[in-house]
Write a protein that holds these residues in place. Sequence first.
Motif, PDB file in Angstrom:
ATOM      1  N   ALA A  13     -12.970  54.814   2.242  1.00 35.20           N
ATOM      2  CA  ALA A  13     -11.496  54.846   2.078  1.00 35.20           C
ATOM      3  C   ALA A  13     -10.757  55.036   3.370  1.00 35.20           C
ATOM      4  CB  ALA A  13     -11.479  56.480   1.381  1.00 35.20           C
ATOM      5  N   VAL A  14     -11.143  55.538   4.343  1.00 33.07           N
ATOM      6  CA  VAL A  14     -10.607  55.663   5.650  1.00 33.07           C
ATOM      7  C   VAL A  14     -10.435  54.144   5.813  1.00 33.07           C
ATOM      8  CG1 VAL A  14     -10.785  55.981   8.115  1.00 33.07           C
ATOM      9  CG2 VAL A  14     -11.063  57.886   6.417  1.00 33.07           C
ATOM     10  N   GLU A  15     -11.462  53.144   5.774  1.00 30.13           N
ATOM     11  CA  GLU A  15     -11.140  51.858   6.313  1.00 30.13           C
ATOM     12  C   GLU A  15     -10.352  51.052   5.463  1.00 30.13           C
ATOM     13  OE1 GLU A  15     -11.659  48.488   8.938  1.00 30.13           O
ATOM     14  OE2 GLU A  15     -11.882  50.766   9.002  1.00 30.13           O
ATOM     15  N   LEU A  16     -10.433  51.624   3.949  1.00 29.10           N
ATOM     16  CA  LEU A  16      -9.308  50.731   3.139  1.00 29.10           C
ATOM     17  C   LEU A  16      -7.881  51.075   3.368  1.00 29.10           C
ATOM     18  CD1 LEU A  16      -9.037  48.868   0.638  1.00 29.10           C
ATOM     19  CD2 LEU A  16      -9.391  51.246  -0.800  1.00 29.10           C
ATOM     20  N   ARG A  17      -7.768  52.438   3.833  1.00 24.91           N
ATOM     21  CA  ARG A  17      -6.243  52.779   4.170  1.00 24.91           C
ATOM     22  C   ARG A  17      -5.801  51.885   5.395  1.00 24.91           C
ATOM     23  NH1 ARG A  17      -4.447  56.512   7.858  1.00 24.91           N
ATOM     24  NH2 ARG A  17      -2.422  57.084   7.669  1.00 24.91           N
ATOM     25  N   ARG A  18      -6.627  51.858   6.297  1.00 29.44           N
ATOM     26  CA  ARG A  18      -6.340  51.115   7.588  1.00 29.44           C
ATOM     27  C   ARG A  18      -5.840  49.554   7.517  1.00 29.44           C
ATOM     28  NH1 ARG A  18      -7.991  47.811  11.061  1.00 29.44           N
ATOM     29  NH2 ARG A  18      -9.992  47.082  10.081  1.00 29.44           N
ATOM     30  N   LEU A  19      -6.693  49.076   6.345  1.00 31.40           N
ATOM     31  CA  LEU A  19      -6.540  47.399   5.996  1.00 31.40           C
ATOM     32  C   LEU A  19      -5.383  47.504   5.126  1.00 31.40           C
ATOM     33  CD1 LEU A  19     -10.254  46.361   5.291  1.00 31.40           C
ATOM     34  CD2 LEU A  19      -8.617  45.358   7.008  1.00 31.40           C
ATOM     35  N   LEU A  20      -4.993  48.423   4.431  1.00 24.73           N
ATOM     36  CA  LEU A  20      -3.950  48.269   3.389  1.00 24.73           C
ATOM     37  C   LEU A  20      -2.782  48.645   4.358  1.00 24.73           C
ATOM     38  CD1 LEU A  20      -5.006  50.033   0.294  1.00 24.73           C
ATOM     39  CD2 LEU A  20      -4.389  47.699   0.480  1.00 24.73           C
ATOM     40  N   LEU A  21      -2.560  49.329   5.404  1.00 20.80           N
ATOM     41  CA  LEU A  21      -1.483  49.501   6.422  1.00 20.80           C
ATOM     42  C   LEU A  21      -1.486  48.188   7.183  1.00 20.80           C
ATOM     43  CD1 LEU A  21      -2.453  53.205   7.947  1.00 20.80           C
ATOM     44  CD2 LEU A  21      -0.489  52.527   6.397  1.00 20.80           C
ATOM     45  N   ASP A  22      -2.337  47.410   7.099  1.00 17.56           N
ATOM     46  CA  ASP A  22      -2.392  46.085   7.913  1.00 17.56           C
ATOM     47  C   ASP A  22      -1.821  45.038   6.904  1.00 17.56           C
ATOM     48  OD1 ASP A  22      -3.133  47.184  10.419  1.00 17.56           O
ATOM     49  OD2 ASP A  22      -5.110  46.378  10.265  1.00 17.56           O
ATOM     50  N   HIS A  23      -2.176  45.511   5.628  1.00 18.85           N
ATOM     51  CA  HIS A  23      -1.575  44.296   4.919  1.00 18.85           C
ATOM     52  C   HIS A  23      -0.869  45.181   3.426  1.00 18.85           C
ATOM     53  CE1 HIS A  23      -4.392  41.142   6.572  1.00 18.85           C
ATOM     54  NE2 HIS A  23      -5.216  42.421   6.499  1.00 18.85           N
ATOM     55  N   PRO A  24       0.489  45.655   3.932  1.00 25.23           N
ATOM     56  CA  PRO A  24       1.088  46.323   2.970  1.00 25.23           C
ATOM     57  C   PRO A  24       1.485  45.660   1.585  1.00 25.23           C
ATOM     58  CG  PRO A  24       2.547  46.125   4.684  1.00 25.23           C
ATOM     59  CD  PRO A  24       0.955  45.850   5.294  1.00 25.23           C
ATOM     60  N   ALA A  25       1.694  44.462   1.689  1.00 28.03           N
ATOM     61  CA  ALA A  25       2.230  43.581   0.687  1.00 28.03           C
ATOM     62  C   ALA A  25       1.124  43.390  -0.430  1.00 28.03           C
ATOM     63  CB  ALA A  25       2.609  42.374   0.928  1.00 28.03           C
ATOM     64  N   MET A  26      -0.222  43.887  -0.091  1.00 33.25           N
ATOM     65  CA  MET A  26      -1.416  43.699  -1.070  1.00 33.25           C
ATOM     66  C   MET A  26      -1.596  45.066  -1.767  1.00 33.25           C
ATOM     67  SD  MET A  26      -2.528  40.812  -1.026  1.00 33.25           S
ATOM     68  CE  MET A  26      -4.186  41.309  -2.111  1.00 33.25           C
TER      69      MET A  26
ATOM     70  N   ARG B 104      -3.339  62.628   8.804  1.00 32.62           N
ATOM     71  CA  ARG B 104      -3.867  64.069   8.893  1.00 32.62           C
ATOM     72  C   ARG B 104      -3.928  64.361   7.281  1.00 32.62           C
ATOM     73  NH1 ARG B 104      -2.503  69.352   8.462  1.00 32.62           N
ATOM     74  NH2 ARG B 104      -3.752  70.896   9.510  1.00 32.62           N
ATOM     75  N   CYS B 105      -3.028  64.132   6.784  1.00 31.33           N
ATOM     76  CA  CYS B 105      -2.856  64.302   5.290  1.00 31.33           C
ATOM     77  C   CYS B 105      -3.794  63.645   4.560  1.00 31.33           C
ATOM     78  CB  CYS B 105      -1.352  64.314   4.486  1.00 31.33           C
ATOM     79  SG  CYS B 105      -1.226  64.584   2.956  1.00 31.33           S
ATOM     80  N   PHE B 106      -3.977  62.483   4.709  1.00 27.38           N
ATOM     81  CA  PHE B 106      -4.750  61.550   4.229  1.00 27.38           C
ATOM     82  C   PHE B 106      -6.325  62.038   4.373  1.00 27.38           C
ATOM     83  CE2 PHE B 106      -7.804  58.162   4.245  1.00 27.38           C
ATOM     84  CZ  PHE B 106      -7.814  57.508   2.955  1.00 27.38           C
ATOM     85  N   ARG B 107      -6.629  62.295   5.474  1.00 28.93           N
ATOM     86  CA  ARG B 107      -8.012  62.535   6.037  1.00 28.93           C
ATOM     87  C   ARG B 107      -8.473  64.102   5.302  1.00 28.93           C
ATOM     88  NH1 ARG B 107     -11.105  59.649   9.900  1.00 28.93           N
ATOM     89  NH2 ARG B 107      -9.573  57.996  10.549  1.00 28.93           N
ATOM     90  N   ARG B 108      -7.413  64.816   5.243  1.00 27.50           N
ATOM     91  CA  ARG B 108      -7.676  66.253   4.664  1.00 27.50           C
ATOM     92  C   ARG B 108      -7.921  66.105   3.365  1.00 27.50           C
ATOM     93  NH1 ARG B 108      -3.581  71.480   4.761  1.00 27.50           N
ATOM     94  NH2 ARG B 108      -5.017  73.105   4.200  1.00 27.50           N
ATOM     95  N   THR B 109      -6.949  65.699   2.662  1.00 24.01           N
ATOM     96  CA  THR B 109      -6.884  65.499   1.136  1.00 24.01           C
ATOM     97  C   THR B 109      -8.199  64.870   0.631  1.00 24.01           C
ATOM     98  OG1 THR B 109      -4.502  65.497   1.106  1.00 24.01           O
ATOM     99  CG2 THR B 109      -5.704  64.995  -0.959  1.00 24.01           C
ATOM    100  N   LEU B 110      -8.436  63.614   1.629  1.00 20.50           N
ATOM    101  CA  LEU B 110      -9.842  63.017   1.080  1.00 20.50           C
ATOM    102  C   LEU B 110     -11.192  63.951   0.946  1.00 20.50           C
ATOM    103  CD1 LEU B 110     -11.131  60.299   0.464  1.00 20.50           C
ATOM    104  CD2 LEU B 110     -11.263  59.972   3.082  1.00 20.50           C
TER     105      LEU B 110
END
Length: 222
Positions: A91-104, A199-205
């Motif tokens: 999930a952490v890596e998916l978020r990182r990639l989506l931040l790099d490719h927000p149009a996706m 921080r919110c993402f990692r905590r909620t995850l």
Amino acid sequence: MADRRTRPRTGLTREKVIDAALAYVDEHGLAALSNRKLGAALGVEGMTLYYYVPSKAALLDGMVERLLELSAGDLFAEPSGPWTQVVGEFAVELRRLLLDHPAMLTVLATRPAATPASLALLERGIAVLHADGVPLGDALDVLNSVVRWTIGHTLGEVGETPHHEGTEPGPEQFAALDREALPHLAQAFTTGEGLDSERCFRRTLRILLAGYAAELGRAREA
């Protein structure tokens, strides 16, 4: 017109076409993507791309596949910890990639895993959880919930209103809130308390995965 049945001698591969499509969408937006424009960016005729991706749907499915593969890496093939850790790292890596490719973001949110490679990846993910004692239905629930939540959280971080891009409120609108009318919000926007997206993402995850793990543990004990 290129013969779709004959492999064109372009030095292209399906992976290169999909990576080029991701780069094109990053720069120009999803609405601008077409085989003609993508072919021009690659220096070939648009019809050439049909050998690698026979339709726009196949191209989009391939882009989803590529992001999922990059997110999972070897996590599902060679898990190095309990399922909660493996899914959390995914999930952490998916978020990182989506931040790099927000149009996706909207593509991942609306297109299920459909290619053979995407389905094989999902199968490996299920196997990781199943091998750790998670029943099949619960394994799918976990993976679907975590992916959807990750997409939604990231969309809230960087998403734009469709067809109204650029109209989102800017930080300056919250920089000088009325401290008498909105004391808590004014303090939060001044100090940054509660506004750290990562921080919110990692905590909620962690909470999400811990909740699933606790519920599954109770079910095994029942």
